[in-house]
Write a protein that holds these residues in place. Sequence first.
Motif, PDB file in Angstrom:
ATOM      1  N   UNK A 314      57.708  46.123 -89.555  1.00  0.00           N
ATOM      2  CA  UNK A 314      57.482  47.532 -89.201  1.00  0.00           C
ATOM      3  C   UNK A 314      55.997  47.735 -88.873  1.00  0.00           C
ATOM      4  N   UNK A 315      55.346  46.600 -88.907  1.00  0.00           N
ATOM      5  CA  UNK A 315      53.770  46.903 -87.963  1.00  0.00           C
ATOM      6  C   UNK A 315      53.808  47.196 -86.586  1.00  0.00           C
ATOM      7  N   UNK A 316      53.008  47.877 -86.129  1.00  0.00           N
ATOM      8  CA  UNK A 316      52.588  48.404 -84.574  1.00  0.00           C
ATOM      9  C   UNK A 316      51.315  47.477 -84.030  1.00  0.00           C
ATOM     10  N   UNK A 317      51.287  47.423 -82.857  1.00  0.00           N
ATOM     11  CA  UNK A 317      49.914  46.946 -82.369  1.00  0.00           C
ATOM     12  C   UNK A 317      48.850  47.998 -82.568  1.00  0.00           C
ATOM     13  N   UNK A 318      49.005  49.233 -82.735  1.00  0.00           N
ATOM     14  CA  UNK A 318      48.162  50.269 -83.172  1.00  0.00           C
ATOM     15  C   UNK A 318      47.763  50.144 -84.571  1.00  0.00           C
ATOM     16  N   UNK A 319      48.641  49.770 -85.433  1.00  0.00           N
ATOM     17  CA  UNK A 319      48.258  49.644 -86.676  1.00  0.00           C
ATOM     18  C   UNK A 319      47.363  48.362 -86.975  1.00  0.00           C
ATOM     19  N   UNK A 320      47.631  47.291 -86.077  1.00  0.00           N
ATOM     20  CA  UNK A 320      46.803  46.107 -85.985  1.00  0.00           C
ATOM     21  C   UNK A 320      45.288  46.319 -85.790  1.00  0.00           C
ATOM     22  N   UNK A 321      45.293  47.268 -84.528  1.00  0.00           N
ATOM     23  CA  UNK A 321      44.085  47.654 -84.326  1.00  0.00           C
ATOM     24  C   UNK A 321      43.399  48.541 -85.183  1.00  0.00           C
ATOM     25  N   UNK A 322      43.913  49.309 -85.647  1.00  0.00           N
ATOM     26  CA  UNK A 322      43.199  49.894 -86.874  1.00  0.00           C
ATOM     27  C   UNK A 322      42.686  48.853 -87.933  1.00  0.00           C
TER      28      UNK A 322
END
Length: 388
Positions: A314-322
Motif C-alpha cells: 500500500x506504500x506510495x512514492x510520496x510516503x517513501x519521500x516523507x
Amino acid sequence: MNPTNRADFLETESLLGEEEREIGRTVRDYARAELAPHVADWYERGTIPTEVAKGLGELGVLGMHLDGYGCAGTSATAYGVACRELEAVDSGLRSLVSVQGSLAMFALHRWGTEEHRQEWLPRMAAGDAIGCFGLTESDAGSDPGSMRTSAQRDGEDWVLNGSKMWITNGTLAQVAVVWAQTDDGVRGFVVPTDTPGFAAHEIPRKLSLRASVTAELSLDEVRLPASAALPEVRGLKGPLSCLNEARYGILWGAAGAARACFEEALEYTLARSQFGKPLASFQLTQRKLADMSIAVTNAGLTAVQLGRLKDADRITPEQVSHGKLANVRVALDVARTARGMLGAAGITLDHTVMRHMNNLETVSTYEGTEEMHTLSIGRALTGIPAFR
C-alpha cells in the motif's frame, strides 16, 4: 530506565514480529563484531574491501527482500531493520547493500529477463558478484530525463556512449545496470564491466561516505547484444521504481544512524565529568538528550509504519519521500547535536558521531534531494506539481 532500552524509549521493537527482531539482532551482532572494529580505518583510508560484500552475502542481506535466485525473500520490514543495523555502524555499509539489492538486483529481478536473473542474481546474493546502478550524470541528477548517455541500434547490437557520475560500487562491480536514451525512450541495459569500452574511475577526495567506493562510469562505444536490454520497461518508470526501493532502505538506515549517535552521546555524558559531576546531570544536557530521544523514537516509528505499508503493498512514492526526508533530517540534527556534546572528542574517529554526521550530508542528497522530496510531498497534498 533499564540501560538496554534507553535508545528505544517507547519500545518500538515490540511492534516488530519475532522473525524481524531476530534478523535485527543477527545483523546488529554481525555488524558490531565484524565491521565496526574496522570501519573507522576504512573511512580514514577512503575505501571498503570487496570481502565485505562476501561477508554480507553469507549473512544473507544482499537482495534479502527479493524472492528466489538465492535471495531470502524476507518482509520489507525485515529488510529495513537490517538496513537500520548496518547504518548504525556506517552509512557506507548500508549504501553497499542498498545499491546491490535495491538498485542493481531489484532492476534485474523486476525488469530483466529470466536469463539475466539466472546469470547474475545468485552470485550477487552471495556477494560473489557486485553490481552498480548507472543513472545519475554530472548534468542530470534530480532531472534524470535530461541524461545524455545514449544507446543506438547497430544491426542486432546496442552501442552505448556516455558517462555516469557518483556511482556507488562502480570500481568494484562486475555488472552495471546502465540507463540510456534510445529512440524508444529511456531503457536499461545489463553491462558486464569487462565489456570493451567500459571504464570506471574512482572519485577521490571525498569528505563524506568514505567507507564506500564512488566512481564515474565511462561508456565509449560499448557494444552489447540485443539480449542486454531490460525488456519489461520503457521510460523513467524503470529507474524510478528502483530508486524508490533504495529510498525505503535509506529511511530505515537514517534511523539507525540517529540511534547510534544518541547512544554515544548518552554514554559519553554519563561517563564524562565536569565541575565535579557527570555532564548528563546538567539541565541543558538533559534537554538535549530528551530531544534526541524523541527524535530517534519518532524516526523509528516512521520506519515501522512505512514497513507495514510496504508489506501490505500500500506504500506510495510520496510516503517513501516523507520517510526519507523526515528521517534523514532527524538523523542530521541528532548527529550534529551529539557531535557538540562530545566536545573536541567528537571530531575524532575514536568516536562515531562526526563520521555519521559527515555521511548523512551525502545521504541527505542522494536518492533524491531534500527539495525533490519536499515537492513530491507537496504535489501529493495539493495535486499541483511544482518541480519546474
